[in-house]
Design an enzyme around this catalytic site. Structure first.
Site, PDB file in Angstrom:
ATOM      1  N   CYS A   8       0.833  -1.393   0.064  1.00 10.63           N
ATOM      2  CA  CYS A   8       0.015   0.149   0.025  1.00 10.63           C
ATOM      3  C   CYS A   8       0.756   1.216   0.093  1.00 10.63           C
ATOM      4  O   CYS A   8       2.203   1.176  -0.349  1.00 10.63           O
ATOM      5  CB  CYS A   8      -0.991  -0.032   1.447  1.00 10.63           C
ATOM      6  SG  CYS A   8      -0.477   0.000   2.764  1.00 10.63           S
ATOM      7  N   ASN A  11       2.114   1.682   4.345  1.00  8.82           N
ATOM      8  CA  ASN A  11       2.360   0.411   5.120  1.00  8.82           C
ATOM      9  C   ASN A  11       2.243   0.262   6.649  1.00  8.82           C
ATOM     10  O   ASN A  11       2.676  -0.194   7.581  1.00  8.82           O
ATOM     11  CB  ASN A  11       3.872  -0.023   4.979  1.00  8.82           C
ATOM     12  CG  ASN A  11       4.163  -1.677   5.165  1.00  8.82           C
ATOM     13  OD1 ASN A  11       5.333  -1.971   5.777  1.00  8.82           O
ATOM     14  ND2 ASN A  11       3.166  -2.221   5.033  1.00  8.82           N
ATOM     15  N   CYS A  13      -1.646   0.879   7.444  1.00 11.72           N
ATOM     16  CA  CYS A  13      -2.923   0.676   7.561  1.00 11.72           C
ATOM     17  C   CYS A  13      -3.430  -0.497   6.962  1.00 11.72           C
ATOM     18  O   CYS A  13      -3.875  -1.557   7.291  1.00 11.72           O
ATOM     19  CB  CYS A  13      -3.716   1.931   7.016  1.00 11.72           C
ATOM     20  SG  CYS A  13      -3.386   3.507   7.936  1.00 11.72           S
ATOM     21  N   ARG A  14      -3.446  -0.516   5.456  1.00 14.20           N
ATOM     22  CA  ARG A  14      -4.124  -1.802   4.755  1.00 14.20           C
ATOM     23  C   ARG A  14      -3.163  -2.728   4.640  1.00 14.20           C
ATOM     24  O   ARG A  14      -3.655  -3.814   4.706  1.00 14.20           O
ATOM     25  CB  ARG A  14      -4.461  -1.072   3.301  1.00 14.20           C
ATOM     26  CG  ARG A  14      -5.503  -0.162   3.347  1.00 14.20           C
ATOM     27  CD  ARG A  14      -5.719   0.725   1.850  1.00 14.20           C
ATOM     28  NE  ARG A  14      -4.532   1.643   1.695  1.00 14.20           N
ATOM     29  CZ  ARG A  14      -4.385   2.172   0.767  1.00 14.20           C
ATOM     30  NH1 ARG A  14      -5.312   2.131  -0.348  1.00 14.20           N
ATOM     31  NH2 ARG A  14      -3.163   2.921   0.509  1.00 14.20           N
ATOM     32  N   SER A  15      -1.889  -2.737   4.222  1.00 14.91           N
ATOM     33  CA  SER A  15      -1.213  -3.752   3.884  1.00 14.91           C
ATOM     34  C   SER A  15      -0.592  -4.466   5.251  1.00 14.91           C
ATOM     35  O   SER A  15      -0.621  -5.778   5.020  1.00 14.91           O
ATOM     36  CB  SER A  15       0.113  -3.430   2.899  1.00 14.91           C
ATOM     37  OG  SER A  15       0.905  -2.457   3.481  1.00 14.91           O
ATOM     38  N   ASP A 124      -8.223   4.198   1.265  1.00 16.61           N
ATOM     39  CA  ASP A 124      -7.337   4.220   2.165  1.00 16.61           C
ATOM     40  C   ASP A 124      -7.900   4.745   3.410  1.00 16.61           C
ATOM     41  O   ASP A 124      -8.056   6.075   3.428  1.00 16.61           O
ATOM     42  CB  ASP A 124      -6.284   5.385   1.491  1.00 16.61           C
ATOM     43  CG  ASP A 124      -5.141   5.375   2.474  1.00 16.61           C
ATOM     44  OD1 ASP A 124      -5.136   4.984   3.620  1.00 16.61           O
ATOM     45  OD2 ASP A 124      -4.014   5.765   2.037  1.00 16.61           O
TER      46      ASP A 124
HETATM   47  P1  4NP Z   1      -1.832   2.785   4.077  1.00 18.27           P
HETATM   48  O1  4NP Z   1      -2.546   4.463   4.507  1.00 18.27           O
HETATM   49  O2  4NP Z   1      -1.379   3.037   2.631  1.00 18.27           O
HETATM   50  O3  4NP Z   1      -3.182   1.958   4.125  1.00 18.27           O
HETATM   51  O4  4NP Z   1      -0.826   2.336   5.027  1.00 18.27           O
HETATM   52  C1  4NP Z   1      -1.568   5.518   4.425  1.00 18.27           C
HETATM   53  C2  4NP Z   1      -0.671   5.723   5.703  1.00 18.27           C
HETATM   54  C3  4NP Z   1      -0.225   6.897   6.007  1.00 18.27           C
HETATM   55  C4  4NP Z   1      -0.138   7.728   4.877  1.00 18.27           C
HETATM   56  C5  4NP Z   1      -0.803   7.482   3.479  1.00 18.27           C
HETATM   57  C6  4NP Z   1      -1.693   6.317   3.634  1.00 18.27           C
HETATM   58  N1  4NP Z   1       0.593   9.164   4.751  1.00 18.27           N
HETATM   59  O5  4NP Z   1       0.581   9.727   3.844  1.00 18.27           O
HETATM   60  O6  4NP Z   1       1.532   9.226   5.587  1.00 18.27           O
END
Ligand code: 4NP
Length: 154
Positions: A8, A11, A13-15, A124
């Site tokens: 994702c 790294n 939240c989702r993955s 997301d």
């Molecule tokens: P993820 O979510 O891709 O599902 O882990 C996010 C976590 C942090 C950020 C973006 C998406 N960020 O911009 O910090």
């Protein structure tokens, strides 16, 4: 041995949620010695951090462990190491493709595991705040992915 890497953006939240959920299902099936699961982000902002509080809450509520799950950035040698690279959204996929060697990565999109869903990307939750929705999608998709890996590789 078969291996899968969820990708994702951050790294956190989702993955990592998918990593923990799939590992749990693998363990329930007694296949921990046969399948390696990992996750990574295309971004570098959260390297070394554990999962986001919302992801931890969903995993805790469902009795799924995430010990040792820590954010890292996707890198070119992942494309040789992992049989499946499963991206959470389209932009993750295009970012992977742009990395050196990324044109050869065996990419899957997570929502292709769930063709009956209207959504074609895993939203997301870092931005939507809806971790419940993401958990439900990830739980359903990981069941399909495990069956697919068993059918194709074990
Ligand atoms: P993820 O979510 O891709 O599902 O882990 C996010 C976590 C942090 C950020 C973006 C998406 N960020 O911009 O910090």
């Amino acid at each position: 041995m078969v291996s899968v890497l969820f990708v994702c953006l951050g790294n956190i939240c989702r993955s990592p949620m998918a990593e923990a959920v799939l590992r749990h299902k693998i363990s329930e099936r007694g296949l921990s010695q046969e399948i390696v699961v990992d996750s990574a982000g295309t971004g570098d902002w959260h390297i070394g951090k554990g999962p986001h509080e919302g992801t931890r809450r969903m995993l805790d509520q469902n009795g799924i462990g995430y010990e040792g799950v820590k954010a890292r950035q996707v890198q070119s040698d992942d494309f040789e190491k992992f049989h499946y690279i499963v991206c959470m959204d389209k932009s993750n996929g295009s970012n992977v493709r742009k990395l050196p060697g990324g044109e050869n990565a065996k990419l899957l999109f997570f929502m292709d595991l769930l063709p009956e869903e209207e959504l074609r990307e895993v939203p997301d939750p870092y931005f939507t705040g809806n971790f419940e929705q993401v958990y439900d999608l990830i739980n359903a998709g990981c069941t399909v992915l495990l069956e697919l890996m068993i059918r194709e590789n074990l």
